[in-house]
Scaffold this motif. Sequence first.
Motif, PDB file in Angstrom:
ATOM      1  N   UNK A 107      24.052  46.679  24.216  1.00 43.52           N
ATOM      2  CA  UNK A 107      23.321  45.453  23.896  1.00 43.52           C
ATOM      3  C   UNK A 107      22.321  45.697  22.773  1.00 43.52           C
ATOM      4  N   UNK A 108      22.229  44.745  21.857  1.00 42.86           N
ATOM      5  CA  UNK A 108      21.300  44.882  20.729  1.00 42.86           C
ATOM      6  C   UNK A 108      19.857  44.947  21.206  1.00 42.86           C
ATOM      7  N   UNK A 109      19.541  44.188  22.264  1.00 39.42           N
ATOM      8  CA  UNK A 109      18.158  44.108  22.723  1.00 39.42           C
ATOM      9  C   UNK A 109      17.655  45.421  23.295  1.00 39.42           C
ATOM     10  N   UNK A 110      18.516  46.128  24.026  1.00 43.51           N
ATOM     11  CA  UNK A 110      18.056  47.313  24.760  1.00 43.51           C
ATOM     12  C   UNK A 110      18.399  48.623  24.086  1.00 43.51           C
ATOM     13  N   UNK A 111      19.308  48.609  23.113  1.00 45.44           N
ATOM     14  CA  UNK A 111      19.737  49.850  22.465  1.00 45.44           C
ATOM     15  C   UNK A 111      18.594  50.452  21.645  1.00 45.44           C
ATOM     16  N   UNK A 112      18.762  51.709  21.297  1.00 44.92           N
ATOM     17  CA  UNK A 112      17.774  52.388  20.460  1.00 44.92           C
ATOM     18  C   UNK A 112      16.881  53.344  21.196  1.00 44.92           C
ATOM     19  N   UNK A 113      17.040  53.434  22.505  1.00 46.58           N
ATOM     20  CA  UNK A 113      16.202  54.350  23.266  1.00 46.58           C
ATOM     21  C   UNK A 113      16.412  55.799  22.888  1.00 46.58           C
ATOM     22  N   UNK A 114      17.663  56.187  22.617  1.00 46.11           N
ATOM     23  CA  UNK A 114      17.946  57.571  22.252  1.00 46.11           C
ATOM     24  C   UNK A 114      17.260  57.935  20.946  1.00 46.11           C
ATOM     25  N   UNK A 115      17.322  57.036  19.967  1.00 44.79           N
ATOM     26  CA  UNK A 115      16.674  57.300  18.677  1.00 44.79           C
ATOM     27  C   UNK A 115      15.161  57.421  18.845  1.00 44.79           C
TER      28      UNK A 115
END
Length: 345
Positions: A107-115
């Motif tokens: 999901x676009x809203x929740x992604x990016x945690x790994x970065x």
Amino acid sequence: MASAVEIDAMRRALQLARRGPRGLNPQVGAVILSPAGDVLAEGHHRGAGTPHAEVDALSQLAPGAARGATAVVTLEPCNHTGRTGPCAVALLEAGVARVVFALDDPTDAAAGGADRLRAAGVDVESGVEADAARLLIRDWIALQRTGRPHVTVKWAQSLDGRAAADDGTSQWITGPDARRDVHARRAQADAIVAGTGTVRADDPALTARADGGSLLDAQPIPVVIGRSETAPDAAVRRHPRTPLFYDTHDLTAVLADLGARGVQRVFVEGGPTLASAFIRDGLADELLVYVAPVLLGGSRLAIGDVGVPTIDHARRLAVASVQTLGDDLLIVAGPANTPDREGDA
């Protein structure tokens, strides 16, 4: 590369994830490992509005106890503030040194945690036990991509394609093994759908039942679609779950609303009219056709108009499996040459 201890922890996290409900949020599990590889805490997501799996696990530890630890999670820690805060931030604040997860968040809203974690100096490993994690939440992933649940359309028919004899009687075309299989599949669905015509004519309970008639533990939400009123004493109104009634023939709108409620898998048992409508509108992802070795003749076809004016417009199917159930056959098929809704994460 993930260690053997981390792989074992991921398998445990997947077991924990299955404890959570299917719904608007994915089923996620988490295990916190000490620097020496010992399990410090476990957690899983218990539904919308409750702490996510990582936070659930961290909440069991004293302040500072997770410093230098490894968090093993079945889905990428979220980078999103909704009813709860970002899990990536919670892990950073806890002092976690390494994060191992199975799947990227789609999901676009929740992604990016790994970065976010990597940018803060956390060692991040992805893709561990990814296939098992994808299988667990494949319906949720499909719902995020399409905005509607996965739809299975089921019917039982005679060898000559009839759903009932000419007088309307249809119980039972298939045998007990086939009926047992149907009820098992009902229990795996989040919702079971019938049309008002079927509800009026057959008064189905729309429950998932064992051989003796007792209710199975898992029950789909009963859904009735159509303009006609459902009688106050209809069996569906006594279902253990509250029925949903849709006074419409707009199946796309019905599926959108069910998806917004967190319904991931729909089982359609609504008779020829409703089954044909789902197929005609291109909304059937899977067909379950139970074929009995009997001949009925007559006009009671199992499927009606599916939008095929000529042979050139025939709806081609790909057969996934053919199974013998007692004297009957179960054919599982889906639209040919279409993207897999269960796809890759």
